[in-house]
Design an enzyme around this catalytic site. Structure first.
Site, PDB file in Angstrom:
ATOM      1  CD  GLN A 169      -7.596  -2.361  -2.686  1.00 61.33           C
ATOM      2  OE1 GLN A 169      -6.486  -2.799  -2.414  1.00 61.33           O
ATOM      3  NE2 GLN A 169      -7.771  -1.343  -3.502  1.00 61.33           N
ATOM      4  CE  LYS A 186      -2.956  -2.533  -3.841  1.00 66.43           C
ATOM      5  NZ  LYS A 186      -3.992  -1.899  -3.057  1.00 66.43           N
ATOM      6  CG  ASP A 242      -2.116   1.732   1.577  1.00 60.77           C
ATOM      7  OD1 ASP A 242      -1.478   1.506   0.524  1.00 60.77           O
ATOM      8  OD2 ASP A 242      -3.298   1.376   1.751  1.00 60.77           O
TER       9      ASP A 242
END
Ligand code: NAD
Length: 291
Positions: free
Chosen positions: A97, A53, A123
């Site tokens: 995460q 990422k 997200d």
């Protein structure tokens, strides 16, 4: 006849190139989109995802940052971190995460995710964003399903008026996938572990999305000839380390019209969609600051 194999790596590269153009436009106006990933503990798979990422964010010109916290971090400390990043105007996209370490799971994870400001929830998991998706309002959609919509479009398939079947009803893939297909005017059926005669339902699909996590579940005779088959499944074989999809690829490729491989299909789209969401969040922040 064999299916067109959808090249997710190529589509993801095109999406990232489009994001890079949007990032340049924002930078020209003095705003650099920022994505912060909070990584707690030392889970090796999480470390790999986060590095990816960070690297991809840098490639499109964003400020990609990982905030690394120790494995013994408390929920209270995580709450403080989220609050600080929520208040930081240089952070447009913020995500935790998962998994979190030290047995932080279930309701605690949910509460932390809900603590993230919806406009920074790249997200697309915050109930406000899920609710906006449900009501057809502008949102930040869940990354994997959003990436799949792009794959379907790039394969030249218009969901409008088509029958779509989604196998799997998770909050992260199955449900938002069904909502995005519905929003695109498909007639959508969601299947799951309790669906009777799954093969018969799948055979009705012009667009079939498998998001289960059971290698080879979807067989040749489950697929309508010419259907667009999207394989979200990624199950790692503990012996070989190889990834396996939910679709018996070698069989289904002979009947489908288009199909995603595993790896190299849906997987690369997820991070590209995350970057697209971060860019959207930054564009909205920029527009809001002008009002
Ligand atoms: P999940 O375990 O939360 O959900 C699986 C779903 O499959 C459930 O809704 C369950 O009802 C259904 N299911 C289970 N067995 C079934 C059966 N025999 N028949 C029909 N339905 C059945 O999983 P998830 O988080 O949605 O992930 C699904 C798969 O997609 C996993 O392999 C995961 O690794 C993969 N995944 C890939 C990406 C990516 O970026 N490529 C992203 C997310 C998930």
């Amino acid at each position: 006849m064999t299916a067109t194999i959808i090249d997710g790596r190529a589509v993801a590269a095109r999406l990232r190139a489009e994001v890079a153009v949007r990032v340049d436009a924002l930078k020209a106006q003095g705003l650099t989109p920022g994505l912060t990933v909070v990584l707690a503990g030392d889970d090796p798979a999480s470390a790999t995802y986060v590095r990816q990422k960070e690297k991809m964010a840098a490639e499109v010109g964003m400020n990609g940052r990982t905030l690394r916290l120790s494995a013994d971090v408390s929920v209270t400390a995580l709450e403080r971190v989220v609050d600080e990043l929520n208040a930081d105007p240089s952070v447009h996209g913020l995500l935790l995460q998962l998994p979190l370490p030290g047995g932080i799971g279930g309701d605690a994870v949910r509460a932390l995710q809900e603590r993230i400001r919806p406009e920074k929830d790249v997200d697309g998991l915050h109930p406000i964003n899920v609710g906006r998706l449900l009501s057809g309002a502008p949102t930040l959609p869940s990354c994997t399903p959003a990436g799949i919509m792009r794959l379907i479009a790039d394969a030249g398939v218009d969901p409008q008026g088509r029958r779509a079947v989604v196998i799997g009803r998770s909050a992260i893939v199955g449900k938002p996938m069904a909502l995005l297909l519905l929003e695109a005017n498909a007639t959508v059926t969601i299947c799951h572990s309790r669906t009777p005669d799954l093969p018969a339902v799948c055979r009705e699909a012009d667009i079939l999305v498998a998001a289960v996590g059971r290698p080879g579940l979807v067989r040749r005779d489950w697929v309508k000839p010419g259907a667009c088959v999207i394989d979200v499944g990624t199950t790692r074989d503990p012996a070989t380390g190889k990834l396996a999809g939910d679709v018996a690829f070698d069989e289904v490729v002979e009947v489908a019209g288009a199909i995603t491989p595993v790896p190299g299909g849906v997987g690369p789209m997820t991070v590209a969609s995350l970057l697209a969401n971060t860019c959207t969040a930054a564009e909205r922040a920029f527009a809001a600051a002008r009002r």
